[in-house]
Design a protein around this motif. Sequence first.
Motif, short mmCIF file in Angstrom:
data_model
loop_
_atom_site.label_atom_id
_atom_site.label_comp_id
_atom_site.label_asym_id
_atom_site.label_seq_id
_atom_site.Cartn_x
_atom_site.Cartn_y
_atom_site.Cartn_z
N ILE A 164 0.87 -0.94 0.03
CA ILE A 164 0.11 0.02 0.12
C ILE A 164 0.80 1.38 -0.01
O ILE A 164 1.98 1.30 0.46
CB ILE A 164 -1.12 -0.07 1.17
N THR A 165 0.33 2.31 -0.47
CA THR A 165 1.22 3.53 -0.74
C THR A 165 0.59 4.53 0.57
O THR A 165 0.95 5.69 0.15
CB THR A 165 0.85 4.17 -2.11
N GLY A 166 0.43 4.18 1.55
CA GLY A 166 0.05 5.18 2.48
C GLY A 166 -0.49 4.59 3.74
O GLY A 166 -0.41 3.51 3.90
N PHE A 167 -1.05 5.37 4.73
CA PHE A 167 -1.50 4.89 6.12
C PHE A 167 -2.98 4.56 5.82
O PHE A 167 -3.72 5.58 5.75
CB PHE A 167 -1.07 5.73 6.95
N PRO A 168 -3.38 3.42 5.92
CA PRO A 168 -4.97 3.24 5.71
C PRO A 168 -5.73 3.54 7.20
O PRO A 168 -5.12 3.34 8.19
CB PRO A 168 -5.10 1.76 5.57
N GLY A 169 -7.00 3.70 6.89
CA GLY A 169 -7.93 4.03 8.34
C GLY A 169 -7.98 5.24 8.64
O GLY A 169 -8.83 5.57 9.60
N ASN A 170 -7.15 6.32 8.29
CA ASN A 170 -7.27 7.80 8.59
C ASN A 170 -8.87 8.15 8.14
O ASN A 170 -9.28 8.95 9.06
CB ASN A 170 -6.46 8.59 8.03
N SER A 171 -9.19 7.90 7.00
CA SER A 171 -10.48 8.62 6.47
C SER A 171 -11.63 8.14 7.44
O SER A 171 -12.52 8.61 7.76
CB SER A 171 -10.75 8.07 4.90
N SER A 172 -11.80 6.95 7.60
CA SER A 172 -12.82 6.35 8.41
C SER A 172 -12.71 6.74 9.90
O SER A 172 -13.63 6.83 10.62
CB SER A 172 -12.88 4.57 8.34
N ALA A 173 -11.71 6.86 10.51
CA ALA A 173 -11.40 7.35 11.91
C ALA A 173 -11.87 8.81 11.75
O ALA A 173 -12.52 9.26 12.84
CB ALA A 173 -9.84 7.43 12.32
N GLY A 174 -11.68 9.57 10.71
CA GLY A 174 -12.23 11.01 10.60
C GLY A 174 -13.68 10.89 10.68
O GLY A 174 -14.46 11.69 11.40
N LEU A 175 -14.37 10.38 9.84
CA LEU A 175 -15.77 9.82 9.88
C LEU A 175 -16.12 9.45 11.28
O LEU A 175 -17.33 9.89 11.58
CB LEU A 175 -16.03 8.99 8.76
N ASN A 176 -15.40 8.58 11.82
CA ASN A 176 -15.95 8.08 13.23
C ASN A 176 -16.13 9.27 14.09
O ASN A 176 -16.86 9.58 15.18
CB ASN A 176 -14.91 6.95 13.62
N LEU A 177 -14.85 10.17 14.29
CA LEU A 177 -14.85 11.33 15.01
C LEU A 177 -15.98 12.13 14.62
O LEU A 177 -16.68 12.63 15.59
CB LEU A 177 -13.51 11.85 14.72
N LEU A 178 -16.29 12.42 13.30
CA LEU A 178 -17.19 13.33 12.88
C LEU A 178 -18.66 12.82 13.40
O LEU A 178 -19.53 13.48 13.83
CB LEU A 178 -17.50 13.31 11.35
N ASP A 179 -19.08 11.55 13.24
CA ASP A 179 -20.28 10.98 13.50
C ASP A 179 -20.52 11.01 15.30
O ASP A 179 -21.61 11.10 15.73
CB ASP A 179 -20.32 9.48 13.22
N SER A 180 -19.46 10.59 15.90
CA SER A 180 -19.28 10.48 17.39
C SER A 180 -19.66 11.93 18.14
O SER A 180 -20.03 11.99 19.07
CB SER A 180 -18.20 9.59 17.76
N GLY A 181 -19.15 12.96 17.57
CA GLY A 181 -18.88 13.98 17.94
C GLY A 181 -18.12 14.14 19.22
O GLY A 181 -18.24 15.04 20.00
N ARG A 182 -17.06 13.11 19.18
CA ARG A 182 -15.93 13.29 20.20
C ARG A 182 -15.12 14.49 20.29
O ARG A 182 -15.05 14.92 19.01
CB ARG A 182 -15.18 11.65 20.15
N ASP A 183 -14.47 14.45 21.31
CA ASP A 183 -13.24 15.60 21.19
C ASP A 183 -12.07 14.90 20.83
O ASP A 183 -11.92 13.92 21.45
CB ASP A 183 -13.30 16.39 22.36
#
Lengths: 331, 331
Positions: A164-183
């Motif tokens: 792979i040519t990068g770090f996977p999972g960052n996008s879905s973690a961003g979405l998770n953060l967005l959806d959860s409203g966490r700090d």
Amino acid sequence: MELSDLGEFSLIDRISVGCLIRPSDVTAGIGDDCAVVPIDKGRSLLLTTDMLIEDIHFWKQDIIPELLGRKSLAVNISDIAAMGGIPKDAVLSLGLPVRTDLVYIDRFYDGIKSIAGEFSINILGGDTVKSPDRLVINIALTGEAPSDEILYRSGAKEGDIIFITGFPGNSSAGLNLLDSGRDFEAKDELFEFHLNPRPQYRQGRIIAESKLASSLIDISDGLLADLGHICRASSVGAIVRRADVPIGSLLQAYCEKYNLDPLDFALGGGEDYILLGTVPEKSSDILKGLLEKDGFAYFPIGTITCDLGTKLGNPDGSRSAIDPSGYDHFK
Amino acid sequence: MELSDLGEFSLIDRISVGCLIRPSDVTAGIGDDCAVVPIDKGRSLLLTTDMLIEDIHFWKQDIIPELLGRKSLAVNISDIAAMGGIPKDAVLSLGLPVRTDLVYIDRFYDGIKSIAGEFSINILGGDTVKSPDRLVINIALTGEAPSDEILYRSGAKEGDIIFITGFPGNSSAGLNLLDSGRDFEAKDELFEFHLNPRPQYRQGRIIAESKLASSLIDISDGLLADLGHICRASSVGAIVRRADVPIGSLLQAYCEKYNLDPLDFALGGGEDYILLGTVPEKSSDILKGLLEKDGFAYFPIGTITCDLGTKLGNPDGSRSAIDPSGYDHFK
């Protein structure tokens, strides 16, 4: 029987039958990131399209119109990158509720034009129509590539290295953060991966020009799901070494803070738009060198096997079978 | 300011600015039926796209899925025909409510495949996504043509003859019949014009190969509206002779039965998907002969003038100005 009983990939199999009237004029039809049609002796045209619907693929309160414009085109550029091609010309269809504010449309187009400029893509027109209530975006993008450089999902062979040519999972973690409203202290940086993905066109070109890789795809459904697409198209299996999957520092910090497993995001999360491919073992270091010379990441994370199915290699040497189904739009 | 205050054509002008990053690589961008991009010395690629949204462009109770599939592709084929091109490859995006019945999808694809077969078009893939409640269809279609045969909206000259290649108004009369729920003996035949339009690809090729015409468009917005597009692109005006506009027998019968003016449909109605063009006066009869030799209709209906605006020529010799605005998606 309804669509929800069948799922996206079975639907695609079902509707693909009889779609080619002139099969000899096509190198690849349904089933890869782009369609491939020879233009002349040495060159091929690439063609891809993506539809984004409000409240399914995006929520207006989560993404500013400039980034929505950028992302709409980015996902198509990533499809071209996944074949090793050069993006060329786009046509854009927009379904617009009549109450849409003109400033919103201007800002959306500013986003489209900014990423089009970065990737030297011409916006050649499209269709603007009324929509009853939701914004609908469809982009079709052409690309071009020397025919002998184009990379498909179907070329992986037993013994090939999976990279792979990068770090996977960052996008879905961003979405998770967005959806959860966490700090989270680096909130905006993590959102950025999800809202403003950078298609890896240059990496795709380096891999294509090297003629070393045996298959390539972009991670849109998720690492394991997209690896599953390669395996299915190539009639092979895969083993991914858990310990070799690179975890970015932001994903690590987010998961530590909330006691989450970063591998869940890295292996299962979608929309990373980094590249995932396979390369014969003897060429892996050469390809790594070519990418790193230009400052790009390259991580070998596993090996293609002759046993069908994808397995995870654990640090203790054991192997566990996994479900590579990934995100299915209809299930 | 909202979209509904601006209208479709002003919106297109507004968003077109800055869309071309590599203008020298493009022959035509936004503003014609297709975009035109040179492939090599003698050939060009054509590219067009159209979006259809349920409850705006079609109503499921009015059109069976096979015909919806056919019409979705037909409108794109007509755009290629309007440039004199040969349709080639399509990518199809579908936004599907999860409760969609699979038989509906199969029948829709049967329609797509049937018209694709008739016009030798390959369906090369696309995108299938979930939609919250309405069916959304987007097709992007490529075409090809010898570069020196392609016909644009912009070539009309003063004194040119305005011609059409069929009977206008049938489609909008069919829609009127559908909406009104009226009774009419030849109901199905009139519906057919609206629900199952036949794109005039062969007529387009004959006109293009002849190299006689100065401009061409397909009638999608309505005869006068589309003539207005030619006039605006060519910086000319037009006079249409009322008595020379051909009225088909079904339209005539429908209008007689309900005391309607067939010219309202013929001049103002959209979605006929017949061709409208201009040709130097000296070549009009030659072009007519070429089309008629293959059994196709050709009707000279007016003349291009140097005065901007479109006028109607009345049988008594007087002229009346008309509003060529046609159908605007947002107003």
